[in-house]
Design a protein around this motif. Structure first.
Motif, PDB file in Angstrom:
ATOM      1  N   GLN A  11       6.695  -2.484  14.346  1.00 60.00           N
ATOM      2  CA  GLN A  11       6.551  -1.089  14.758  1.00 60.00           C
ATOM      3  C   GLN A  11       5.782  -0.912  16.078  1.00 60.00           C
ATOM      4  O   GLN A  11       5.402   0.203  16.433  1.00 60.00           O
ATOM      5  CB  GLN A  11       5.859  -0.283  13.645  1.00 60.00           C
ATOM      6  N   PHE A  30       2.436  -5.040  10.352  1.00 58.64           N
ATOM      7  CA  PHE A  30       3.826  -4.665  10.613  1.00 58.64           C
ATOM      8  C   PHE A  30       4.086  -4.725  12.116  1.00 58.64           C
ATOM      9  O   PHE A  30       4.072  -3.730  12.820  1.00 58.64           O
ATOM     10  CB  PHE A  30       4.125  -3.290  10.008  1.00 58.64           C
ATOM     11  N   ASP A  52       6.442   6.374   7.830  1.00 60.22           N
ATOM     12  CA  ASP A  52       6.935   4.990   7.885  1.00 60.22           C
ATOM     13  C   ASP A  52       6.811   4.345   6.507  1.00 60.22           C
ATOM     14  O   ASP A  52       5.973   3.475   6.293  1.00 60.22           O
ATOM     15  CB  ASP A  52       6.134   4.206   8.937  1.00 60.22           C
ATOM     16  N   PRO A  53       7.636   4.785   5.573  1.00 63.57           N
ATOM     17  CA  PRO A  53       7.504   4.310   4.193  1.00 63.57           C
ATOM     18  C   PRO A  53       7.998   2.876   4.017  1.00 63.57           C
ATOM     19  O   PRO A  53       8.688   2.352   4.896  1.00 63.57           O
ATOM     20  CB  PRO A  53       8.419   5.272   3.417  1.00 63.57           C
ATOM     21  N   PRO A  54       7.661   2.262   2.886  1.00 63.56           N
ATOM     22  CA  PRO A  54       8.237   0.943   2.583  1.00 63.56           C
ATOM     23  C   PRO A  54       9.732   1.112   2.332  1.00 63.56           C
ATOM     24  O   PRO A  54      10.218   2.230   2.210  1.00 63.56           O
ATOM     25  CB  PRO A  54       7.507   0.525   1.303  1.00 63.56           C
ATOM     26  N   ASP A 106      -2.192   6.749   2.391  1.00 68.38           N
ATOM     27  CA  ASP A 106      -1.556   5.542   1.850  1.00 68.38           C
ATOM     28  C   ASP A 106      -1.933   5.432   0.383  1.00 68.38           C
ATOM     29  O   ASP A 106      -3.036   5.807  -0.023  1.00 68.38           O
ATOM     30  CB  ASP A 106      -1.999   4.289   2.609  1.00 68.38           C
ATOM     31  N   ILE A 107      -1.023   4.897  -0.399  1.00 69.80           N
ATOM     32  CA  ILE A 107      -1.260   4.777  -1.837  1.00 69.80           C
ATOM     33  C   ILE A 107      -2.254   3.656  -2.122  1.00 69.80           C
ATOM     34  O   ILE A 107      -2.873   3.616  -3.195  1.00 69.80           O
ATOM     35  CB  ILE A 107       0.086   4.547  -2.575  1.00 69.80           C
ATOM     36  N   SER A 108      -2.438   2.784  -1.125  1.00 68.25           N
ATOM     37  CA  SER A 108      -3.297   1.620  -1.341  1.00 68.25           C
ATOM     38  C   SER A 108      -4.678   1.802  -0.714  1.00 68.25           C
ATOM     39  O   SER A 108      -4.823   1.865   0.508  1.00 68.25           O
ATOM     40  CB  SER A 108      -2.608   0.384  -0.742  1.00 68.25           C
ATOM     41  N   PHE A 123      -0.404   3.252  13.569  1.00 72.35           N
ATOM     42  CA  PHE A 123      -0.015   4.455  14.318  1.00 72.35           C
ATOM     43  C   PHE A 123      -1.243   5.305  14.666  1.00 72.35           C
ATOM     44  O   PHE A 123      -1.299   5.915  15.734  1.00 72.35           O
ATOM     45  CB  PHE A 123       0.988   5.290  13.511  1.00 72.35           C
ATOM     46  N   GLN A 135       0.588  -7.603   3.155  1.00 73.71           N
ATOM     47  CA  GLN A 135       2.033  -7.412   3.092  1.00 73.71           C
ATOM     48  C   GLN A 135       2.694  -8.098   4.284  1.00 73.71           C
ATOM     49  O   GLN A 135       2.086  -8.252   5.328  1.00 73.71           O
ATOM     50  CB  GLN A 135       2.367  -5.924   3.119  1.00 73.71           C
ATOM     51  N   ALA A 172      -3.362   8.307  -1.619  1.00 74.73           N
ATOM     52  CA  ALA A 172      -2.481   9.176  -2.404  1.00 74.73           C
ATOM     53  C   ALA A 172      -1.029   8.752  -2.229  1.00 74.73           C
ATOM     54  O   ALA A 172      -0.674   8.101  -1.240  1.00 74.73           O
ATOM     55  CB  ALA A 172      -2.628  10.625  -1.934  1.00 74.73           C
ATOM     56  N   ASP A 173      -0.219   9.158  -3.195  1.00 74.87           N
ATOM     57  CA  ASP A 173       1.224   9.048  -3.054  1.00 74.87           C
ATOM     58  C   ASP A 173       1.643  10.104  -2.025  1.00 74.87           C
ATOM     59  O   ASP A 173       1.335  11.289  -2.177  1.00 74.87           O
ATOM     60  CB  ASP A 173       1.888   9.320  -4.406  1.00 74.87           C
ATOM     61  N   ALA A 174       2.305   9.662  -0.985  1.00 73.67           N
ATOM     62  CA  ALA A 174       2.606  10.574   0.131  1.00 73.67           C
ATOM     63  C   ALA A 174       3.495  11.735  -0.307  1.00 73.67           C
ATOM     64  O   ALA A 174       3.290  12.873   0.115  1.00 73.67           O
ATOM     65  CB  ALA A 174       3.258   9.801   1.275  1.00 73.67           C
ATOM     66  N   PHE A 190       1.991   6.831   4.927  1.00 78.92           N
ATOM     67  CA  PHE A 190       2.283   5.410   4.711  1.00 78.92           C
ATOM     68  C   PHE A 190       1.609   4.621   5.842  1.00 78.92           C
ATOM     69  O   PHE A 190       2.232   3.829   6.534  1.00 78.92           O
ATOM     70  CB  PHE A 190       3.801   5.143   4.686  1.00 78.92           C
ATOM     71  N   SER A 191       0.334   4.880   6.002  1.00 79.70           N
ATOM     72  CA  SER A 191      -0.378   4.416   7.197  1.00 79.70           C
ATOM     73  C   SER A 191      -0.623   2.918   7.238  1.00 79.70           C
ATOM     74  O   SER A 191      -0.874   2.356   8.290  1.00 79.70           O
ATOM     75  CB  SER A 191      -1.728   5.114   7.277  1.00 79.70           C
ATOM     76  N   PHE A 192      -0.614   2.270   6.061  1.00 85.94           N
ATOM     77  CA  PHE A 192      -1.034   0.865   5.985  1.00 85.94           C
ATOM     78  C   PHE A 192      -2.397   0.735   6.680  1.00 85.94           C
ATOM     79  O   PHE A 192      -3.297   1.520   6.381  1.00 85.94           O
ATOM     80  CB  PHE A 192       0.037  -0.059   6.573  1.00 85.94           C
TER      81      PHE A 192
HETATM   82  N1  SAH Z   1       3.162   2.300   9.387  1.00 84.84           N
HETATM   83  C1  SAH Z   1       2.500   1.078   9.012  1.00 84.84           C
HETATM   84  C2  SAH Z   1       3.309   0.261   8.025  1.00 84.84           C
HETATM   85  C3  SAH Z   1       3.659   0.975   6.749  1.00 84.84           C
HETATM   86  S1  SAH Z   1       4.072  -0.090   5.451  1.00 84.84           S
HETATM   87  C4  SAH Z   1       2.120   0.282  10.246  1.00 84.84           C
HETATM   88  O1  SAH Z   1       2.509   0.660  11.365  1.00 84.84           O
HETATM   89  O2  SAH Z   1       1.448  -0.717  10.123  1.00 84.84           O
HETATM   90  C5  SAH Z   1       4.220   0.969   4.099  1.00 84.84           C
HETATM   91  C6  SAH Z   1       2.917   1.443   3.485  1.00 84.84           C
HETATM   92  O3  SAH Z   1       3.244   2.425   2.523  1.00 84.84           O
HETATM   93  C7  SAH Z   1       2.119   0.393   2.730  1.00 84.84           C
HETATM   94  O4  SAH Z   1       0.813   0.360   3.255  1.00 84.84           O
HETATM   95  C8  SAH Z   1       2.069   0.887   1.275  1.00 84.84           C
HETATM   96  O5  SAH Z   1       0.807   0.689   0.654  1.00 84.84           O
HETATM   97  C9  SAH Z   1       2.331   2.353   1.437  1.00 84.84           C
HETATM   98  N2  SAH Z   1       2.976   3.053   0.318  1.00 84.84           N
HETATM   99  C10 SAH Z   1       3.931   2.603  -0.523  1.00 84.84           C
HETATM  100  N3  SAH Z   1       4.333   3.593  -1.343  1.00 84.84           N
HETATM  101  C11 SAH Z   1       3.604   4.683  -1.026  1.00 84.84           C
HETATM  102  C12 SAH Z   1       3.564   6.029  -1.504  1.00 84.84           C
HETATM  103  N4  SAH Z   1       4.368   6.429  -2.483  1.00 84.84           N
HETATM  104  N5  SAH Z   1       2.710   6.881  -0.928  1.00 84.84           N
HETATM  105  C13 SAH Z   1       1.899   6.495   0.083  1.00 84.84           C
HETATM  106  N6  SAH Z   1       1.883   5.242   0.561  1.00 84.84           N
HETATM  107  C14 SAH Z   1       2.737   4.347   0.031  1.00 84.84           C
END
Ligand code: SAH
Length: 421
Positions: A233, A230, A327-329, A275-277, A259, A225, A307-309, A253-255
């Protein structure tokens, strides 16, 4: 990753062409409002503000705006496919856009970062779009790898010149091209260029390593991404490290665990990456492995849940944390999504606060340019007030110095730290 493709020759740059063979200079006349906006230094001219132009105009050519008295007002890159029809390179007195102009622009961006980073931080942004005088263009450094990301196809005809200039000045081991979705089709059809392509040097074949505040990270520069990490941050991650000692931490949303690594080094008892991914969580695991030489990182308990956060937080009401990073998208990719985004930020903050132990701290972030500072901070404070627990806002933060914001729409990143009773 292997790259069996025959390298494509880079397109020859189209430079300083005050008179094109067909029809001459592209001249635009704009609304009175747009004139004053451009005069004030705003870098975007929207299609709807153009009153007339002498011919249709091609992708990436220089368009010149004349005011109602027929005086030069601004010039920029023309993009017939975008609502932002012209991205301003220069406003004020007439200016030749040539190699020297571009090199001077790059130099200015580099000078601006002078002294910001010591050798413990080799991942940062060299060029941050409009606010550095490079509309729609980003240049990130990951140690010896540079990533050029284009957010408009209008830079594609200039790519040869850009690659040469960046190569000459910064001498990277490699230069990788990233393209936003809207630029990919044009790039492929017209120039045979693809997202993730290596423009100079060798294909790394894998994620590249770099340092941030002495921590080791990987960035998947060809497919990840943004440009692979990122970088924006960094300051908040540093802040989290100072707050994490002895804490049970949730990084939602750890990517790739940014953090979490800082929290672990700061002495956190445990970190949970959500993280969802699964791909992102695998990267987080590798990043933890890269930092095992740090005693505190080694001692920190790690957990990773794909998981979906929103769903996970709602489904696990009894899991409690001392420190939570949210830290969501971006929830608002366009203006029409703004209201929905604000309520999503409120809902997310409420969920997070519910999982905080007494005296716990929540860091809530937004990277939606369409949601203003007031709207975002208001949403988080409303969620905190509605929790009836009492709270103190400890600090607010915006963008770091390598992500400058020269106009309102460029201020996308917002963060607030709340302590909840
Ligand atoms: N905090 C991170 C950047 C986060 S980017 C850092 O410091 O690097 C946003 C992340 O949210 C992405 O990894 C994406 O896969 C994830 N994401 C998107 N939608 C989500 C959801 N519904 N639940 C959990 N994670 C999600």
């Amino acid at each position: 990753m292997t790259n069996n493709k025959v390298p494509q020759p880079l397109p020859t740059a189209r430079l300083a062409e005050p008179r094109r063979k067909t029809g001459g200079q592209l001249r635009l006349r704009v609304s009175a409002t747009a004139e004053s906006v451009l005069r004030a230094g705003h870098p975007w001219l929207f299609a709807e503000s153009i009153r007339s132009q002498n011919r249709p105009g091609e992708m990436g050519e220089l368009g010149v705006v004349y005011d109602r008295n027929d005086r030069f007002l601004a010039l920029g890159l023309f993009d017939p496919s975008s609502a932002i029809r012209l991205r301003v390179l220069h406003a004020g007195k007439p200016q030749l856009v040539n190699r020297a102009f571009l090199r001077e622009r790059l130099e200015r961006a580099l000078q601006r970062r002078n002294g910001l980073f010591d050798p413990q931080t080799t991942g940062f942004r060299w060029v941050h779009g409009e606010s550095d005088g490079w509309p729609g263009l980003v240049l990130d450094r990951y140690d010896t790898t540079l990533v050029l990301k284009l957010y408009t196809a209008a830079w594609l005809p200039w790519l040869g010149e850009l690659a040469e200039m960046i190569g000459d000045r910064l001498r990277p081991e490699r230069l990788v091209l990233r393209l936003s979705r809207n630029a990919q089709e044009f790039a492929r059809q017209r120039y045979g260029q693809t997202d993730g392509q290596v423009l100079r040097g060798t294909d790394p074949g894998q994620a590249v390593a770099f340092l941030e505040t002495g921590l080791r990270f990987e960035a998947d520069v060809a497919r990840g991404q943004k440009t692979g990490f990122f970088l924006d941050q960094r300051e908040n991650r540093r802040q989290v490290e100072t707050l994490a000692g002895g804490r049970v931490v949730l990084n939602a949303f750890s990517f790739s665990g940014g953090f979490s690594l800082y929290a672990a080094r700061g002495g956190a008892r445990s970190v949970l990456d959500l993280d969802i991914s699964p791909h992102a969580l695998a990267a987080a695991e590798r990043n933890f492995a890269l930092n095992q030489s740090e005693v505190t990182v080694r001692q920190c308990r790690q957990e990773r849940i794909p998981a979906d956060a929103f769903e996970w937080l709602a489904a696990h009401p009894t899991r409690q944390f001392d420190l939570i990073a949210l830290d969501p998208p971006s929830f608002a990719k366009r203006e029409a999504e703004r209201a929905g985004a604000i309520s999503a930020y409120r809902r997310l903050a409420a969920l997070g606060i519910h999982h905080l132990k007494p005296g716990g701290i929540i860091l809530a972030c937004s990277c939606s340019a369409h949601v203003s500072e007031d709207e975002f901070f208001g949403a988080v404070r409303t969620a905190a007030a509605n929790s009836n627990r009492g709270f103190t806002e400890l600090a607010r933060a915006g963008q770091p110095a390598d992500h400058p914001a020269a106009f309102a729409e460029a201020r996308y990143l917002k963060a607030t730290y709340l302590r909840v009773n």
